[in-house]
Write an enzyme that holds these catalytic residues in place. Sequence first.
Site, PDB file in Angstrom:
ATOM      1  N   ASP A 107       0.861  -1.188   0.000  1.00  0.00           N
ATOM      2  CA  ASP A 107       0.000   0.000   0.000  1.00  0.00           C
ATOM      3  C   ASP A 107       0.894   1.233   0.000  1.00  0.00           C
ATOM      4  O   ASP A 107       1.997   1.198   0.544  1.00  0.00           O
ATOM      5  CB  ASP A 107      -0.902  -0.001   1.244  1.00  0.00           C
ATOM      6  CG  ASP A 107      -2.194   0.786   1.043  1.00  0.00           C
ATOM      7  OD1 ASP A 107      -3.286   0.189   1.128  1.00  0.00           O
ATOM      8  OD2 ASP A 107      -2.102   2.012   0.809  1.00  0.00           O
TER       9      ASP A 107
ATOM     10  N   LYS B 125     -13.300  -0.820 -14.971  1.00  0.00           N
ATOM     11  CA  LYS B 125     -13.697  -2.094 -14.359  1.00  0.00           C
ATOM     12  C   LYS B 125     -14.193  -3.094 -15.411  1.00  0.00           C
ATOM     13  O   LYS B 125     -14.057  -4.313 -15.237  1.00  0.00           O
ATOM     14  CB  LYS B 125     -14.742  -1.842 -13.277  1.00  0.00           C
ATOM     15  CG  LYS B 125     -14.190  -1.056 -12.073  1.00  0.00           C
ATOM     16  CD  LYS B 125     -13.004  -1.766 -11.411  1.00  0.00           C
ATOM     17  CE  LYS B 125     -12.539  -1.077 -10.138  1.00  0.00           C
ATOM     18  NZ  LYS B 125     -11.439  -1.793  -9.473  1.00  0.00           N
TER      19      LYS B 125
ATOM     20  N   THR C 244     -16.631   1.503   2.902  1.00  0.00           N
ATOM     21  CA  THR C 244     -15.177   1.572   3.114  1.00  0.00           C
ATOM     22  C   THR C 244     -14.781   3.036   3.303  1.00  0.00           C
ATOM     23  O   THR C 244     -15.563   3.944   2.979  1.00  0.00           O
ATOM     24  CB  THR C 244     -14.416   1.030   1.881  1.00  0.00           C
ATOM     25  OG1 THR C 244     -14.691   1.892   0.761  1.00  0.00           O
ATOM     26  CG2 THR C 244     -14.808  -0.395   1.540  1.00  0.00           C
TER      27      THR C 244
ATOM     28  N   ASP D  96       3.462   2.022  -4.449  1.00  0.00           N
ATOM     29  CA  ASP D  96       2.453   2.577  -5.347  1.00  0.00           C
ATOM     30  C   ASP D  96       2.414   1.633  -6.544  1.00  0.00           C
ATOM     31  O   ASP D  96       3.422   1.483  -7.257  1.00  0.00           O
ATOM     32  CB  ASP D  96       2.868   3.993  -5.787  1.00  0.00           C
ATOM     33  CG  ASP D  96       1.843   4.635  -6.712  1.00  0.00           C
ATOM     34  OD1 ASP D  96       1.086   3.891  -7.384  1.00  0.00           O
ATOM     35  OD2 ASP D  96       1.803   5.875  -6.777  1.00  0.00           O
TER      36      ASP D  96
ATOM     37  N   TYR E   7     -14.673   5.211 -14.736  1.00  0.00           N
ATOM     38  CA  TYR E   7     -14.567   4.114 -13.761  1.00  0.00           C
ATOM     39  C   TYR E   7     -15.172   2.831 -14.336  1.00  0.00           C
ATOM     40  O   TYR E   7     -14.576   1.757 -14.248  1.00  0.00           O
ATOM     41  CB  TYR E   7     -15.277   4.510 -12.471  1.00  0.00           C
ATOM     42  CG  TYR E   7     -15.213   3.451 -11.392  1.00  0.00           C
ATOM     43  CD1 TYR E   7     -14.020   3.156 -10.751  1.00  0.00           C
ATOM     44  CD2 TYR E   7     -16.357   2.742 -11.013  1.00  0.00           C
ATOM     45  CE1 TYR E   7     -13.957   2.185  -9.760  1.00  0.00           C
ATOM     46  CE2 TYR E   7     -16.301   1.770 -10.023  1.00  0.00           C
ATOM     47  CZ  TYR E   7     -15.106   1.487  -9.397  1.00  0.00           C
ATOM     48  OH  TYR E   7     -15.039   0.530  -8.427  1.00  0.00           O
TER      49      TYR E   7
ATOM     50  N   ASN F  83      -6.296  -5.671  -5.626  1.00  0.00           N
ATOM     51  CA  ASN F  83      -7.399  -4.919  -5.022  1.00  0.00           C
ATOM     52  C   ASN F  83      -7.269  -3.406  -5.184  1.00  0.00           C
ATOM     53  O   ASN F  83      -8.278  -2.714  -5.333  1.00  0.00           O
ATOM     54  CB  ASN F  83      -7.475  -5.275  -3.528  1.00  0.00           C
ATOM     55  CG  ASN F  83      -8.365  -4.323  -2.765  1.00  0.00           C
ATOM     56  OD1 ASN F  83      -9.594  -4.383  -2.846  1.00  0.00           O
ATOM     57  ND2 ASN F  83      -7.764  -3.394  -2.028  1.00  0.00           N
TER      58      ASN F  83
HETATM   59  N1  LIG Z   1     -16.139   0.155  -1.837  1.00  0.00           N
HETATM   60  C1  LIG Z   1     -16.932  -0.089  -2.861  1.00  0.00           C
HETATM   61  O1  LIG Z   1     -18.133   0.227  -2.849  1.00  0.00           O
HETATM   62  C2  LIG Z   1     -16.380  -0.771  -4.081  1.00  0.00           C
HETATM   63  C3  LIG Z   1     -17.285  -1.242  -5.040  1.00  0.00           C
HETATM   64  C4  LIG Z   1     -16.798  -1.876  -6.171  1.00  0.00           C
HETATM   65  C5  LIG Z   1     -15.439  -2.038  -6.344  1.00  0.00           C
HETATM   66  N2  LIG Z   1     -14.580  -1.566  -5.407  1.00  0.00           N
HETATM   67  C6  LIG Z   1     -13.147  -1.766  -5.644  1.00  0.00           C
HETATM   68  O2  LIG Z   1     -12.550  -2.372  -4.512  1.00  0.00           O
HETATM   69  C7  LIG Z   1     -11.203  -1.922  -4.386  1.00  0.00           C
HETATM   70  C8  LIG Z   1     -10.978  -1.383  -2.983  1.00  0.00           C
HETATM   71  O3  LIG Z   1     -11.916  -0.356  -2.728  1.00  0.00           O
HETATM   72  P1  LIG Z   1     -12.106   0.289  -1.270  1.00  0.00           P
HETATM   73  O4  LIG Z   1     -13.473   0.863  -1.263  1.00  0.00           O
HETATM   74  O5  LIG Z   1     -11.685  -0.664  -0.230  1.00  0.00           O
HETATM   75  O6  LIG Z   1     -11.053   1.499  -1.364  1.00  0.00           O
HETATM   76  P2  LIG Z   1     -10.400   2.400  -0.192  1.00  0.00           P
HETATM   77  O7  LIG Z   1     -10.134   3.702  -0.868  1.00  0.00           O
HETATM   78  O8  LIG Z   1     -11.222   2.398   1.046  1.00  0.00           O
HETATM   79  O9  LIG Z   1      -9.034   1.653   0.086  1.00  0.00           O
HETATM   80  C9  LIG Z   1      -8.133   1.508  -0.992  1.00  0.00           C
HETATM   81  C10 LIG Z   1      -6.758   1.135  -0.489  1.00  0.00           C
HETATM   82  O10 LIG Z   1      -5.909   1.039  -1.649  1.00  0.00           O
HETATM   83  C11 LIG Z   1      -4.775   1.860  -1.469  1.00  0.00           C
HETATM   84  N3  LIG Z   1      -4.344   2.359  -2.777  1.00  0.00           N
HETATM   85  C12 LIG Z   1      -5.028   3.170  -3.624  1.00  0.00           C
HETATM   86  N4  LIG Z   1      -4.292   3.420  -4.718  1.00  0.00           N
HETATM   87  C13 LIG Z   1      -3.128   2.752  -4.559  1.00  0.00           C
HETATM   88  C14 LIG Z   1      -1.956   2.636  -5.352  1.00  0.00           C
HETATM   89  N5  LIG Z   1      -1.813   3.296  -6.522  1.00  0.00           N
HETATM   90  N6  LIG Z   1      -0.953   1.852  -4.904  1.00  0.00           N
HETATM   91  C15 LIG Z   1      -1.060   1.225  -3.707  1.00  0.00           C
HETATM   92  N7  LIG Z   1      -2.130   1.302  -2.914  1.00  0.00           N
HETATM   93  C16 LIG Z   1      -3.156   2.063  -3.338  1.00  0.00           C
HETATM   94  C17 LIG Z   1      -5.217   2.966  -0.512  1.00  0.00           C
HETATM   95  O11 LIG Z   1      -4.118   3.549   0.180  1.00  0.00           O
HETATM   96  C18 LIG Z   1      -6.153   2.198   0.421  1.00  0.00           C
HETATM   97  O12 LIG Z   1      -5.460   1.581   1.502  1.00  0.00           O
HETATM   98  C19 LIG Z   1     -10.991  -0.900  -5.511  1.00  0.00           C
HETATM   99  O13 LIG Z   1     -10.403  -1.552  -6.626  1.00  0.00           O
HETATM  100  C20 LIG Z   1     -12.404  -0.454  -5.840  1.00  0.00           C
HETATM  101  O14 LIG Z   1     -12.529   0.027  -7.168  1.00  0.00           O
HETATM  102  C21 LIG Z   1     -15.018  -0.936  -4.281  1.00  0.00           C
END
Ligand SMILES: NC(=O)c1ccc[n+]([C@@H]2O[C@H](COP(=O)([O-])OP(=O)(O)OC[C@H]3O[C@@H](n4cnc5c(N)ncnc54)[C@H](O)[C@@H]3O)[C@@H](O)[C@H]2O)c1
Length: 256
Positions: A48, A162, A193, A68, A158, A94
């Site tokens: 992360d 996806k 989240t 990153d 977005y 993720n």
């Molecule tokens: N939460 C939702 O409703 C939802 C729905 C569909 C899909 N998703 C997908 O699930 C995944 C996680 O979502 P979330 O809601 O937990 O996000 P979040 O923003 O709560 O957490 C994301 C994590 O990823 C890390 N991160 C972001 N960009 C990064 C990078 N370039 N390199 C390293 N780390 C990085 C952040 O620091 C954080 O710890 C994403 O791919 C998102 O598109 C989420």
Amino acid sequence: MTAQLSTSLTDLIDLSGKRALVTGGGKGIGAAVASRLAEAGATVTVADFDPAAADFASSINAAFVSCDITAAKELSNAVDLAAGEAGLDILVNNAGIYPTTGPVADVTDEFVHRMLDVNVRAQFSATRDAADRMPNGGTIVNMASIAGLGGGANISAYSASKGAVIALTRAHANELGPKGIRVNAIAPGIIDTPGVQDQMAPLKAGGLDIEKRISANPLGIGGRPDHIARGVLFFASDLSAFVSGHVLVIDGGSTA
Ligand SMILES: NC(=O)c1ccc[n+]([C@@H]2O[C@H](COP(=O)([O-])OP(=O)(O)OC[C@H]3O[C@@H](n4cnc5c(N)ncnc54)[C@H](O)[C@@H]3O)[C@@H](O)[C@H]2O)c1
């Protein structure tokens, strides 16, 4: 390739001896995934770019690597650390971003470029690097979204990212299957989240009931990170030994 069929339920979900890398594992869905993989016995590395993720990783006895995923050297370093000498078994792609895109007329090329770079290009690179370090086969789980299945107004960039994740999942499942690597995706619905809370903050200020929005599905249950982690556990374990190229929708039935 003949897979050994496990006989007991415990064997099926036992990840002891498996090495796993979770990108974006510091919070939200990634953190729940890392916790469940560790609970199942895997040796987990959290990658992360948020330094706060280090404390979380240590709280679940996982390793932490500052990374990153869009930076090639940081990503390959994370894969190397997670793989160790024995090689990697599980990659959870993720990390992703989902800022509100806005009406198509307002979306800049730079915005689209960044979205695709994080959500698609970097995920592609992680799969390439990880597959190279899976000498014994493995399992890759890509985080897609229901937005990649249906599309939606004002989230076009977005949705495109996806949708590409889903296409990559199927292509890589075909390509990597002969190496014993299964590739699957999860398409979450709205999950509570930190990222979603941040994104919805302006709407909350305008009076939106976020919990009601998160529970707007036929089950009436608010989507939580662990709902998604359970799906990852399925794909990461022998429960899904004969499953590859699949997209598992976990959304409380909202797209039913
Ligand atoms: N939460 C939702 O409703 C939802 C729905 C569909 C899909 N998703 C997908 O699930 C995944 C996680 O979502 P979330 O809601 O937990 O996000 P979040 O923003 O709560 O957490 C994301 C994590 O990823 C890390 N991160 C972001 N960009 C990064 C990078 N370039 N390199 C390293 N780390 C990085 C952040 O620091 C954080 O710890 C994403 O791919 C998102 O598109 C989420």
